[in-house]
Scaffold this active site. Structure first.
Site, PDB file in Angstrom:
ATOM      1  N   ASP A  39      52.048  49.400  32.137  1.00 30.95           N
ATOM      2  CA  ASP A  39      52.584  50.760  32.034  1.00 30.95           C
ATOM      3  C   ASP A  39      53.727  50.940  31.029  1.00 30.95           C
ATOM      4  O   ASP A  39      54.654  50.135  30.982  1.00 30.95           O
ATOM      5  CB  ASP A  39      53.146  51.205  33.386  1.00 30.95           C
ATOM      6  CG  ASP A  39      52.180  51.039  34.527  1.00 30.95           C
ATOM      7  OD1 ASP A  39      51.021  50.669  34.293  1.00 30.95           O
ATOM      8  OD2 ASP A  39      52.598  51.264  35.676  1.00 30.95           O
ATOM      9  N   PHE A  98      59.488  46.727  38.362  1.00 36.88           N
ATOM     10  CA  PHE A  98      58.337  47.610  38.141  1.00 36.88           C
ATOM     11  C   PHE A  98      58.762  48.844  37.327  1.00 36.88           C
ATOM     12  O   PHE A  98      59.881  48.948  36.870  1.00 36.88           O
ATOM     13  CB  PHE A  98      57.721  48.011  39.482  1.00 36.88           C
ATOM     14  CG  PHE A  98      56.784  46.971  40.076  1.00 36.88           C
ATOM     15  CD1 PHE A  98      56.758  45.663  39.628  1.00 36.88           C
ATOM     16  CD2 PHE A  98      55.927  47.324  41.115  1.00 36.88           C
ATOM     17  CE1 PHE A  98      55.892  44.718  40.178  1.00 36.88           C
ATOM     18  CE2 PHE A  98      55.061  46.395  41.677  1.00 36.88           C
ATOM     19  CZ  PHE A  98      55.036  45.094  41.218  1.00 36.88           C
ATOM     20  N   TRP A 306      42.745  49.161  35.089  1.00 36.28           N
ATOM     21  CA  TRP A 306      42.817  47.987  35.977  1.00 36.28           C
ATOM     22  C   TRP A 306      41.440  47.376  36.241  1.00 36.28           C
ATOM     23  O   TRP A 306      41.329  46.175  36.508  1.00 36.28           O
ATOM     24  CB  TRP A 306      43.489  48.364  37.294  1.00 36.28           C
ATOM     25  CG  TRP A 306      44.964  48.583  37.157  1.00 36.28           C
ATOM     26  CD1 TRP A 306      45.642  49.760  37.277  1.00 36.28           C
ATOM     27  CD2 TRP A 306      45.950  47.583  36.847  1.00 36.28           C
ATOM     28  NE1 TRP A 306      46.984  49.556  37.053  1.00 36.28           N
ATOM     29  CE2 TRP A 306      47.204  48.234  36.795  1.00 36.28           C
ATOM     30  CE3 TRP A 306      45.895  46.211  36.591  1.00 36.28           C
ATOM     31  CZ2 TRP A 306      48.392  47.558  36.517  1.00 36.28           C
ATOM     32  CZ3 TRP A 306      47.085  45.530  36.312  1.00 36.28           C
ATOM     33  CH2 TRP A 306      48.313  46.205  36.278  1.00 36.28           C
TER      34      TRP A 306
END
Length: 495
Positions: A39, A98, A306
């Site tokens: 990301d 994250f 993914w």
């Protein structure tokens, strides 16, 4: 105190990043300095440059303990690597830093907000990730983690919300100088919700309300939210997990969702009006936007999915993952439109143009080939002929390989198909999209980089993105028609 974990990551990426030649990378899509990228994080304008951080595992081209990689650019297309910004080196983020966001504080420093992850042993012997929000502040290169981290944790989540799915803060500063952020969370119904938090100073945060709730309409957990005004509306972007298809929308499982609506800033109420996918191709996820100094809203996503991470060049490549082309956003007729960032036009060279070419069967056009290409194609029925059954463009082509974009006007369907692109894995290689056309007339703008294709339909009404790992020698482009079509082609090399 300097972090040993971060120092080691910086030392490693500097040494191993040098071993990757420019020819082994995309020409104008950001890839990781070395190792793995997912990301986009902290996409922002700070101190005269665009900053892009990214989810990063420098030590391997597969997902691992998440760091934040870092790069800067003046034009959104040519990126300079900076040292890794964050590493999982504190008790509250030891299993990963994250996704998150970045803003510039009034004192000129840059504030990062990210999700810290700690794996917790469960009663069944397995592990779950406890997620909390953390801050780091710095000068655009080096960042110091806040000594009161985490600033938001399970005690700040509304009742029924999961502490295992509480991530990806996106911050902004309001006109009155206060701050807001939205964070993805999983409520008791097992789907997704977007939580709104506020802060007087960017450091002390508290929960405000649920800004938007999924109620199991669009997949499950909503990740990587973004929220901004655009052309008189407000736009909520998010990436839902485990989506079910709805007609020709939401085919990607882990997909993307754009909600357009109205926002009452006083009541802080968002009212949804329309929904759509953000990208209709194979590879696109977790987009973030930035407001440019000249007032454009520009979006970049992770040009990967993914479910297709086993689609690779080799088993031992030095890097994996790339960002999409930066896209300027607008709203027309209640839809999100995306067009390639206008800076791309500065890279155009060697214009080749054809007008009114008749195609029946397969043709090639002199001067139309390449793997770093900006090509505009308009297709229409040949005057006096029946409506054609199919039109296709084959890209990255030689005797062995090709990737195709094919359009069937009778079904109003555009398909991207890369099953002959050189993949040795039977993973997802096709995606179909319902598109608008006028009696068989369709407009495409196709951007090819070394390892990708992005097709913009009807001046940005839809986009289909896909990564390609075809040998670079495969640079042919051909046009095919089942029936008879008339086409205009304008092609540039991107240098």
């Amino acid at each position: 105190m300097r972090s040993q974990t971060l120092w080691e990551a910086r030392k490693y990426e500097e040494a191993f990043g040098k071993a990757i030649s420019l020819q082994e990378r995309p020409g104008f899509h950001l890839s990781p300095r070395t190792g793995w990228m997912n990301d986009p994080n902290g996409f922002s304008w700070h101190d005269g440059k665009y900053h892009m951080f990214y989810q990063y595992h420098p030590y391997d081209s597969h997902w691992g303990p998440m760091h934040w990689g870092h790069a800067v650019s003046t034009d959104l297309l040519h990126w300079e690597y900076l040292p890794a910004a964050l590493a999982p080196d504190e008790i509250y983020d030891r299993d990963g830093c994250f996704s998150g966001s970045a803003i510039t504080l009034p004192d000129g420093r840059q504030l990062l907000m990210y999700t810290g992850v700690v794996k917790e042993r469960q009663a069944n012997g397995g592990y779950n990730e406890v997620q909390a929000q953390c801050l780091a502040v710095g000068d655009g290169v080096d960042y110091v983690k806040y000594d009161k981290n985490p600033v938001l944790d399970e005690k700040d989540i509304p009742e029924g919300g999961s502490r295992f799915d509480f991530r990806d803060p996106k911050m902004w500063r309001e006109e009155d100088g206060t701050y807001r952020c939205i964070i993805g969370n999983r409520p008791a119904d097992g789907s997704g919700q977007i939580l709104l938090f506020e802060s007087p100073d960017g450091y002390a945060w508290h929960y405000k309300k649920v800004l938007a709730a999924n109620h199991n309409r669009f997949g499950k957990m909503w990740e990587c939210p973004d929220f901004f005004p655009l052309d008189g509306k407000w736009v909520l972007l998010t990436s839902p997990q485990d989506m079910l298809p709805s007609g020709f929308e939401y085919h990607n499982g882990n997909g993307t969702l754009c909600l357009i609506g109205a926002y009452d800033r006083e009541a802080e109420e968002f009212t949804e009006e329309t929904d759509q996918s953000i990208d209709y191709g194979i590879d696109f996820y977790a987009p973030q936007t930035v407001l440019t100094p000249d007032g454009r809203r520009v979006m970049i996503g992770w040009m990967q999915n993914w479910d297709t991470c086993n689609h690779r060049r080799t088993h031992d490549e030095a890097w994996f993952g790339q960002m999409s082309l930066p896209r300027e956003l607008s709203i027309k007729n209640g839809r999100l439109y995306q067009t390639p960032v206008r800076e791309l036009e500065e890279m155009r060279r060697d214009r080749v143009s054809y007008q009114g070419v008749t195609v029946s069967g397969t043709i090639r056009l002199e001067g139309v080939r390449g793997r770093r290409v900006d090509m505009e194609v308009t297709v229409r029925p040949e005057e006096g002929c029946d409506l054609y059954r199919k039109f296709a463009i084959r890209l990255a082509q030689n005797d062995l390989y090709h990737t195709s974009l094919s359009f069937r006007p009778g079904e109003s369907v555009l398909k991207v198909d890369r099953k002959f692109s050189g993949s040795r894995r039977a993973i997802i290689h096709q995606r179909r999209s319902k598109v608008n056309h006028r009696g068989g007339e369709l407009k495409l703008r196709i951007i090819l980089d070394r390892f990708s294709v992005e097709a913009f339909v009807n001046d940005g009404e839809q986009v289909l993105s896909a990564v390609l790992y075809t040998d670079q020698e495969a640079d042919g482009i051909s046009f095919l028609a089942d029936g008879t079509v008339n086409i205009d082609v304008v092609k540039y090399d991107l240098v």
